[in-house]
Scaffold this motif. Structure first.
Motif, PDB file in Angstrom:
ATOM      1  N   HIS A  33     -87.013  26.119 -56.355  1.00  0.00           N
ATOM      2  CA  HIS A  33     -88.484  26.043 -55.651  1.00  0.00           C
ATOM      3  C   HIS A  33     -89.108  26.841 -56.710  1.00  0.00           C
ATOM      4  N   ASP A  53     -93.393  27.307 -52.783  1.00  0.00           N
ATOM      5  CA  ASP A  53     -92.245  26.683 -52.598  1.00  0.00           C
ATOM      6  C   ASP A  53     -93.069  25.825 -51.465  1.00  0.00           C
ATOM      7  N   GLN A 107     -92.095  23.287 -49.596  1.00  0.00           N
ATOM      8  CA  GLN A 107     -91.136  22.992 -48.511  1.00  0.00           C
ATOM      9  C   GLN A 107     -91.603  23.888 -47.280  1.00  0.00           C
ATOM     10  N   TYR A 156     -92.079  25.564 -43.936  1.00  0.00           N
ATOM     11  CA  TYR A 156     -91.569  26.639 -43.105  1.00  0.00           C
ATOM     12  C   TYR A 156     -90.423  26.292 -42.736  1.00  0.00           C
ATOM     13  N   ARG A 199     -85.177  27.371 -47.794  1.00  0.00           N
ATOM     14  CA  ARG A 199     -87.018  27.647 -49.300  1.00  0.00           C
ATOM     15  C   ARG A 199     -86.686  29.060 -49.731  1.00  0.00           C
ATOM     16  N   GLN A 251     -90.007  33.629 -46.610  1.00  0.00           N
ATOM     17  CA  GLN A 251     -89.610  33.431 -45.375  1.00  0.00           C
ATOM     18  C   GLN A 251     -90.513  34.133 -45.070  1.00  0.00           C
TER      19      GLN A 251
END
Length: 322
Positions: free
Chosen positions: A239, A243, A245, A247, A253, A256
């Motif tokens: 990704h 990224d 996407q 959380y 992911r 994070q």
């Protein structure tokens, strides 16, 4: 140095109950949300500006627990291309600056914001590549027509009230790296500085120690957040660091947010604390908790315990061995 916390973690608690809990953990300072993205559960600038008795009670509640207020925070996008949205963020920031001035609080933290790509745009546009050349043209227009004029005016307003602006270097906003912060500071003046959060450096591929040294040499660190980031060594290749996407999709992911010590080891955090002292930042390290694997209480408590190990509290003494 002092250890503090961004109190939006405890917005569900009444203000004085939150203060009691924070003080019970041995902390020295509190950073308080005043609206916009952080909300104003513990501090409504409009109300406090209109009532001196409420302001005095607010400050006394903090003082009575042996705490100081390191900053007021009103993170938003005052450069949003939709004028009404921008105005709401702007007005909240102006009130927050006014309140900080009246209370003698040194810093107001926020985001730089991000404009659109032309006067009639509806949504922010965050260019992240120099080619095709359209992106460079958008970036030049944003800085010359929006970012520099706006923040030059705000910096002057804050300076007149003896308040510094701490811009959090955050992806999605125009000021997101040491270089973009220094570019704006050069144009708008030294009232502008960083609210430096290492978690946002790591996911962009920036070493926080180097960021501290780059900004610290210019006296451009006004406030500091303590939050960690974990990079997934497999998902990042799928990704990338940008990224998009949610959380919440933590299994997939690329990176994070984690509580302090759960993305990087304590030697890394000791290096960060040492770098802060090296460049002359001996102020508050303010814990921010956004760890999706831990409850607020556990994540906060572990951050406190880990930072207590590496925080340098005592003032510098003479080098007796020299």
């Amino acid at each position: 140095m002092k250890l503090g916390v961004f109190s939006v973690l405890f917005s569900q608690k009444p203000f004085e109950e939150a203060l009691d809990y924070i003080a019970s953990k041995g902390l020295d300072a509190i950073e308080i949300g005043c609206g916009s993205y952080p909300g104003n559960a513990h501090c409504n600038p409009s109300e406090l500006l209109q009532d001196s008795a409420k302001r005095e009670a607010f400050k006394k509640a903090v003082d009575d627990r042996g705490l100081i207020i390191s900053a007021l925070s009103c993170h938003g996008n005052p450069l949003h291309p939709q004028k009404q949205i921008a105005k709401e963020f702007h007005d909240n920031m102006i009130e927050t600056i006014d309140l900080a001035s009246k209370l003698g609080i040194p810093v107001v933290n926020t985001f730089s914001g991000c404009p659109g790509d032309h006067e009639d745009a509806k949504y922010p546009n965050w260019p992240v590549a120099p080619w095709p050349n359209d992106f460079q043209e958008i970036l030049d227009w944003q800085w010359e027509q929006k970012i520099i004029p706006y923040w030059t005016e705000i910096a002057q307003y804050a300076k007149e009230r003896q308040v510094k602006i701490g811009l959090e270097l955050h992806g999605g906003f125009s000021v997101h790296t040491p270089a973009t912060l220094l570019r704006l500071r050069e144009a708008a003046g030294e009232t502008i500085g960083a609210n430096l959060d290492p978690s946002h450096m790591w996911w962009q591929g920036i070493d926080p120690v180097q960021a501290i040294q780059i900004l610290g040499r210019e006296g451009a660190i006004h406030h500091f957040h303590a939050k960690d980031t974990a990079i997934d060594p497999v998902n990042v290749h799928k990704h990338g660091v940008t990224d998009m996407q949610s959380y919440t999709l933590m299994m997939d992911r690329a990176w994070q947010f984690r509580t302090v010590g759960y993305g990087h080891d304590m030697k890394t955090w000791a290096d960060i604390i040492s770098a802060l002292r090296l460049v002359g930042y001996d102020d508050v390290v303010s814990i921010e908790h956004e760890d999706g694997l831990m409850s607020v209480d556990e994540g906060f408590t572990k951050a406190v315990e880990n930072l207590q190990q590496v925080l340098i509290r005592e003032p510098l003494s003479e080098m007796w061995w020299v």
